[in-house]
Design an enzyme around this catalytic site. Structure first.
Site, short mmCIF file in Angstrom:
data_model
loop_
_atom_site.label_atom_id
_atom_site.label_comp_id
_atom_site.label_asym_id
_atom_site.label_seq_id
_atom_site.Cartn_x
_atom_site.Cartn_y
_atom_site.Cartn_z
N HIS A 1 10.45 -8.87 18.83
CA HIS A 1 11.09 -7.59 18.95
C HIS A 1 10.33 -6.43 19.33
O HIS A 1 9.18 -6.30 19.27
CB HIS A 1 11.48 -7.22 17.49
N ASP B 1 23.19 -1.62 10.63
CA ASP B 1 22.31 -1.32 11.76
C ASP B 1 23.01 -0.92 12.85
O ASP B 1 22.60 -0.06 13.61
CB ASP B 1 20.91 -2.09 11.81
N ARG C 1 22.25 6.86 16.31
CA ARG C 1 21.04 7.58 16.56
C ARG C 1 20.99 7.63 18.07
O ARG C 1 20.22 8.84 18.42
CB ARG C 1 19.95 6.38 16.06
N SER D 1 15.42 -0.26 11.24
CA SER D 1 16.33 -1.10 12.17
C SER D 1 15.76 -2.47 12.76
O SER D 1 16.43 -3.37 12.56
CB SER D 1 16.43 -0.14 13.34
N LYS E 1 16.90 -6.34 11.01
CA LYS E 1 17.60 -7.26 11.98
C LYS E 1 16.55 -8.42 11.85
O LYS E 1 16.98 -9.58 11.81
CB LYS E 1 17.53 -6.98 13.36
#
Ligand code: URA
Length: 436
Positions: A82, A161, A168, A183, A187
């Site tokens: 990520h 999220d 956001r 966040s 995930k």
């Protein structure tokens, strides 16, 4: 409990309890807390921050706002990566199939563009037909069958999220360490992978401006990972200039395709090899980075990584002919290459400005449900440190609107800074952090 009291408590610098955080996240998930209160709360968190304990509680509450995947009946060990968000960051498009081609299953839930940073899901949606909303059953089946899966924020996994992320993006509350950490890690926890590589970006095109801030964010995420028994490695990587050359959805897919076909920009290829190398090591597939690189380079050279990408696109309903012939991907109507106004060494290509210009061209959103234009974006032709000749191509704008094209040209020209003296190239990575 009332949402307004929790907003006030955070606004005044208080520490929210686990029960309060659970209540708020549940309200986000069910829709009982309206968008304006969620946005106000996010802004309070942005200014007041959160303690490590609050961040961990927020992460777990978001991770458990929907189902969590247990992948053990599909594959024995799955990895995930990520990025905290960058400009021209198409790493997932290459690393996922590359790692899967080396026999390590990789299943990932990705996001849409956030602020001036692009999102993998938006990029993939430039491939006609590609489905980004997979059910959990589909996710697991595909992981088992082809060893690679890339889904968007589903209604099932970490749904809180999904809502918070979209809000956001349009309320100026993106670059907050607790909001990014929760966040990303929620995930990852919900997605079920046992080992995770985090690509934490730093610089003008990242949400963290300094290596010190990026390290703080990385450490918080690595600690959360360790707390829930996941192996996590965080790489602190440079985002002061776009990664690779292309910025914009279909343009980035094209660059990822070139890279998967054993070409692509040198910096981007190298970045992908390092991220993928850490994933192979975390999965226990290779013991050293050197060995991992050897295996990965072979998968790029022998076509197996490209083959895996084709399988991924096909499995999720995408038109394979559009990646086989990338000219069939969305293409802008106005394409203009701008020459360098002077000779010299390139001292800066402000990544944030490039990202914002790309959003203005239509590649990102102003409001959360805005449609995006997959065809538009920018291609820079040099990296910081390179010598540029006056009149040579400096960058190319891909636009679908003449006024936007003109504005983009002026803005991107201003984002390039020149020096008469040699300038050092930027590093790709600054540090590596590992969970103990
Ligand atoms: N990526 C995410 O998934 N969330 C963030 O907040 C930033 C980057």
């Amino acid at each position: 409990m009332r949402a307004v009291d929790l907003i006030i408590k955070k606004r005044d610098g208080g520490e929210l309890s686990q029960a309060e955080i659970k209540f708020f996240v549940q309200g986000i998930t069910t829709g009982e807390i309206p968008d304006y209160q969620i946005a106000a709360w996010a802004m309070a968190v942005f200014f007041r921050g959160m303690t490590p304990r609050e961040t961990a509680n927020l992460t777990l509450a978001i991770a458990h706002s929907g189902a969590t995947l247990d992948l053990s009946d599909a594959v024995p060990f799955a990895v995930d990566k990520h990025s905290t968000g960058g400009v021209g960051d198409k790493v997932t498009l290459v690393v996922e199939p590359l790692v899967a081609a080396c026999g390590v299953p990789v299943g990932k839930m990705s996001g849409r563009g956030l602020g001036y940073s692009g999102g993998t899901i938006d990029k993939l949606e430039s491939i006609p037909g590609f489905r980004t909303a997979l059910s959990m059953t589909e996710f697991k089946r595909q992981l088992k069958e082809i060893g690679v899966v890339l889904t968007g924020q589903s209604v099932d996994l970490a749904p809180a999220d999904g809502k918070l992320y979209a809000l956001r993006d349009v309320t100026g509350t993106v670059n907050s360490i607790p909001l990014i950490a929760s966040s990303v890690m929620s995930k990852k926890i919900a997605g079920g992978a046992q080992a995770i590589v985090l690509d934490v970006k730093v610089g003008s095109g990242a949400f963290m401006p300094t290596v010190a801030e990026a390290t703080k964010l990385a450490k918080r995420m690595v600690d959360i990972g360790a707390h829930v028994g996941r192996r996590v490695v965080a790489l602190i990587s440079d985002m002061n200039q776009p990664l690779g050359y292309s910025v914009g959805n279909a343009l980035e897919v094209r660059e990822a395709i070139e890279t998967l076909q054993n070409g692509g920009p040198a910096d981007f290829r190298e970045h992908c090899l390092v991220v993928a190398g850490h994933l192979l090591m975390l999965a226990g597939r290779e013991r050293t980075m050197r060995a991992a690189r050897g295996r990965l380079e072979k998968a790029l050279a022998d076509g197996s990584a490209w083959g895996k990408f084709r399988q991924l696109i096909q499995a999720q309903g995408g038109e394979v002919s559009a990646i086989d012939e990338p000219d069939r991907l969305p293409t802008a109507s106005l394409i203009e290459t701008v020459p360098a106004p002077r000779s010299g060494y390139l001292a800066e290509i402000n990544a944030r400005e490039i990202g914002l210009t790309s959003v203005d061209l239509g590649a990102g959103r102003d409001k959360k449900d805005d449609p995006i234009d997959h065809a538009v974006g920018l291609v820079v032709h040099h990296k910081v440190g390179e010598r540029v000749k006056r009149g040579g191509p400096l960058f190319t704008v891909h636009a679908n609107d003449a006024d936007k094209l003109e504005t983009a040209i002026a803005r991107v020209l201003a984002a390039h800074k020149f020096s008469a003296k040699p300038v050092k190239p930027l590093p790709l990575f600054y540090k590596v952090l590992k969970s103990r």
